[in-house]
Motif scaffolding. Sequence first.
Motif, PDB file in Angstrom:
ATOM      1  N   ALA A  25       0.677  -1.165  -0.030  1.00 30.34           N
ATOM      2  CA  ALA A  25       0.088   0.076  -0.002  1.00 30.34           C
ATOM      3  C   ALA A  25       1.088   1.325   0.130  1.00 30.34           C
ATOM      4  O   ALA A  25       0.695   2.320  -0.527  1.00 30.34           O
ATOM      5  N   ALA A  26       2.034   1.350   0.685  1.00 27.46           N
ATOM      6  CA  ALA A  26       2.990   2.589   0.756  1.00 27.46           C
ATOM      7  C   ALA A  26       3.528   2.492  -0.603  1.00 27.46           C
ATOM      8  O   ALA A  26       3.578   3.761  -0.991  1.00 27.46           O
ATOM      9  N   ASN A  27       3.732   1.527  -1.236  1.00 27.95           N
ATOM     10  CA  ASN A  27       4.554   1.554  -2.432  1.00 27.95           C
ATOM     11  C   ASN A  27       3.556   2.083  -3.503  1.00 27.95           C
ATOM     12  O   ASN A  27       3.967   3.252  -4.315  1.00 27.95           O
ATOM     13  N   GLN A  28       2.353   1.621  -3.324  1.00 28.96           N
ATOM     14  CA  GLN A  28       1.618   2.191  -4.251  1.00 28.96           C
ATOM     15  C   GLN A  28       0.885   3.590  -4.331  1.00 28.96           C
ATOM     16  O   GLN A  28       0.872   4.341  -5.326  1.00 28.96           O
ATOM     17  N   LEU A  29       0.751   3.959  -3.024  1.00 26.17           N
ATOM     18  CA  LEU A  29       0.647   5.528  -2.841  1.00 26.17           C
ATOM     19  C   LEU A  29       1.780   6.260  -3.029  1.00 26.17           C
ATOM     20  O   LEU A  29       1.666   7.574  -3.489  1.00 26.17           O
ATOM     21  N   PHE A  30       3.161   5.949  -2.858  1.00 26.41           N
ATOM     22  CA  PHE A  30       4.092   6.706  -3.316  1.00 26.41           C
ATOM     23  C   PHE A  30       4.055   6.760  -4.714  1.00 26.41           C
ATOM     24  O   PHE A  30       4.610   8.110  -4.975  1.00 26.41           O
ATOM     25  N   GLY A  34       3.957  10.323  -7.179  1.00 30.20           N
ATOM     26  CA  GLY A  34       5.037  10.702  -8.216  1.00 30.20           C
ATOM     27  C   GLY A  34       6.327  10.635  -7.593  1.00 30.20           C
ATOM     28  O   GLY A  34       7.317  11.075  -7.932  1.00 30.20           O
ATOM     29  N   GLY A  35       6.395   9.965  -6.167  1.00 27.61           N
ATOM     30  CA  GLY A  35       7.599   9.984  -5.455  1.00 27.61           C
ATOM     31  C   GLY A  35       8.209  11.205  -4.874  1.00 27.61           C
ATOM     32  O   GLY A  35       9.219  11.358  -4.627  1.00 27.61           O
ATOM     33  N   VAL A  36       7.023  12.136  -4.748  1.00 24.13           N
ATOM     34  CA  VAL A  36       7.308  13.514  -4.144  1.00 24.13           C
ATOM     35  C   VAL A  36       7.267  13.391  -2.915  1.00 24.13           C
ATOM     36  O   VAL A  36       8.276  14.060  -2.260  1.00 24.13           O
ATOM     37  N   ARG A  37       6.280  12.934  -2.287  1.00 26.56           N
ATOM     38  CA  ARG A  37       6.071  12.769  -0.825  1.00 26.56           C
ATOM     39  C   ARG A  37       5.678  11.458  -0.137  1.00 26.56           C
ATOM     40  O   ARG A  37       5.119  10.640  -1.008  1.00 26.56           O
ATOM     41  N   PHE A  38       6.043  11.209   0.863  1.00 25.52           N
ATOM     42  CA  PHE A  38       5.751   9.964   1.578  1.00 25.52           C
ATOM     43  C   PHE A  38       4.165   9.888   1.785  1.00 25.52           C
ATOM     44  O   PHE A  38       3.554  10.741   2.175  1.00 25.52           O
ATOM     45  N   VAL A  40       0.512   9.278   3.767  1.00 21.26           N
ATOM     46  CA  VAL A  40       0.210   9.343   5.178  1.00 21.26           C
ATOM     47  C   VAL A  40       0.120   7.862   5.627  1.00 21.26           C
ATOM     48  O   VAL A  40      -0.815   6.949   5.021  1.00 21.26           O
ATOM     49  N   ILE A  41       0.278   7.788   7.005  1.00 22.17           N
ATOM     50  CA  ILE A  41       0.041   6.308   7.590  1.00 22.17           C
ATOM     51  C   ILE A  41      -1.545   6.311   7.582  1.00 22.17           C
ATOM     52  O   ILE A  41      -1.837   5.062   7.149  1.00 22.17           O
ATOM     53  N   ALA A  42      -2.346   7.168   7.830  1.00 23.34           N
ATOM     54  CA  ALA A  42      -3.971   7.021   7.805  1.00 23.34           C
ATOM     55  C   ALA A  42      -4.436   6.280   6.484  1.00 23.34           C
ATOM     56  O   ALA A  42      -5.026   5.413   6.454  1.00 23.34           O
ATOM     57  N   ASP A  43      -4.062   6.846   5.220  1.00 22.22           N
ATOM     58  CA  ASP A  43      -4.095   6.165   4.043  1.00 22.22           C
ATOM     59  C   ASP A  43      -3.829   4.960   3.937  1.00 22.22           C
ATOM     60  O   ASP A  43      -4.283   4.076   3.275  1.00 22.22           O
ATOM     61  N   VAL A  44      -2.310   4.706   4.116  1.00 19.71           N
ATOM     62  CA  VAL A  44      -1.665   3.357   4.167  1.00 19.71           C
ATOM     63  C   VAL A  44      -2.624   2.315   4.884  1.00 19.71           C
ATOM     64  O   VAL A  44      -3.012   1.175   4.308  1.00 19.71           O
ATOM     65  N   ARG A  45      -3.011   2.764   6.056  1.00 24.77           N
ATOM     66  CA  ARG A  45      -3.744   1.969   6.863  1.00 24.77           C
ATOM     67  C   ARG A  45      -5.163   1.541   6.442  1.00 24.77           C
ATOM     68  O   ARG A  45      -5.612   0.407   6.323  1.00 24.77           O
ATOM     69  N   ARG A  46      -5.543   2.490   5.821  1.00 27.39           N
ATOM     70  CA  ARG A  46      -7.015   2.311   5.244  1.00 27.39           C
ATOM     71  C   ARG A  46      -7.057   1.253   3.889  1.00 27.39           C
ATOM     72  O   ARG A  46      -7.944   0.644   3.754  1.00 27.39           O
ATOM     73  N   LEU A  47      -5.764   1.583   3.181  1.00 28.12           N
ATOM     74  CA  LEU A  47      -5.737   0.942   1.852  1.00 28.12           C
ATOM     75  C   LEU A  47      -5.254  -0.423   2.294  1.00 28.12           C
ATOM     76  O   LEU A  47      -5.854  -1.542   1.571  1.00 28.12           O
ATOM     77  N   ALA A  48      -4.274  -0.857   3.237  1.00 27.42           N
ATOM     78  CA  ALA A  48      -3.826  -2.059   3.667  1.00 27.42           C
ATOM     79  C   ALA A  48      -4.781  -2.864   4.495  1.00 27.42           C
ATOM     80  O   ALA A  48      -4.858  -4.071   4.853  1.00 27.42           O
TER      81      ALA A  48
END
Length: 338
Positions: A25-30, A34-38, A40-48
């Motif tokens: 999920a982190a790689n997908q969102l990153f 466009g590799g500009v910003r990491f 957010v944990i909340a988005d990663v948690r919701r997607l994962a």
Amino acid sequence: MEHQDNTAATTAAIPADVRARVIEAANQLFEESGGVRFPVIADVRRLAKTDMNATSAVMREWKRQQTAKPEPVAVSVPEAVQQAAQESAATTWLAAQDLANASLRSAQASWAVERDEMESMRQELAQLYEAQARELEEAQQALGVAIRAKEEAERNAAELAERLNTQQSRADQAEARAKEIEHRAADLKEELARAHEETKAVRQELTEARILHLAETEQLKTVAAQQIEQARSELATFKGKAEAIQESQSQQIEQLQADLLQCKAQLATVTAEGKAAAQDAAREAKRSEGLQAERDQAQQEAAAARENAAHLTGQLEAVQSQSAALLERLNPKKANKP
């Protein structure tokens, strides 16, 4: 170093499938940023679809992998500097290198402190988030329970209202029925009072009829006894005359004696019938105290008793007439006397 060991131990306790989902999920969102910003944990948690603690721990490791920690590198003195001033340059370079390494260590120490503070804050935020999520879920459950309780209360209120209406209708019907029963009871009381009065009147009539019948019976007995006694007296008086003409009138005397016996039998019958009528009248008087139908029957039987008494009176009169005829036959001279 100790903090890194604790972080490694924490991430090692996370299941492999959870770690894989968080990293994916982190790689997908990153990549989407466009590799500009990491991410957010909340988005990663919701997607994962993982919990906050596991997501935060894996994201820390993922971020360290994305930003490799700089290591102090020993750089050799360029040849041109060595040639210009080996000792001075080497000393200066070593001092500069020490200063740079000291700055790097100071920055690393500051970054470690800040990272610890951020980790502590992250854990607090994660706990607060989890608590808030639980509170939100509990609030939603409580809201659902309250809504169901409200609906149940509304249904119960509707049922109670319907039952109240039913009970009110039954109460109205019961009240109307009670009034009707009261009216009916009053009518029955009046009818019972009238029945008592009528029964009392019938009883009085039966008593009077019985007294009258007894008086008439006694009168009949007295009159019959007097007439019989008179007939016997007259028979004894004219016995001599009868014996003188016995041969010529023997047949008539026998007939008269037979008639006299018949009169006695009729008188006994009348007396027995009078007693039976009195007993019947008494029984009917007792029956009249019960029901209305027996009262009517008692009236009819009382009328029958009166008719019977009249019939007996007629029979008595017939007996009296026969006695008179017998006397006239026994005393023809007295009958023809002017």
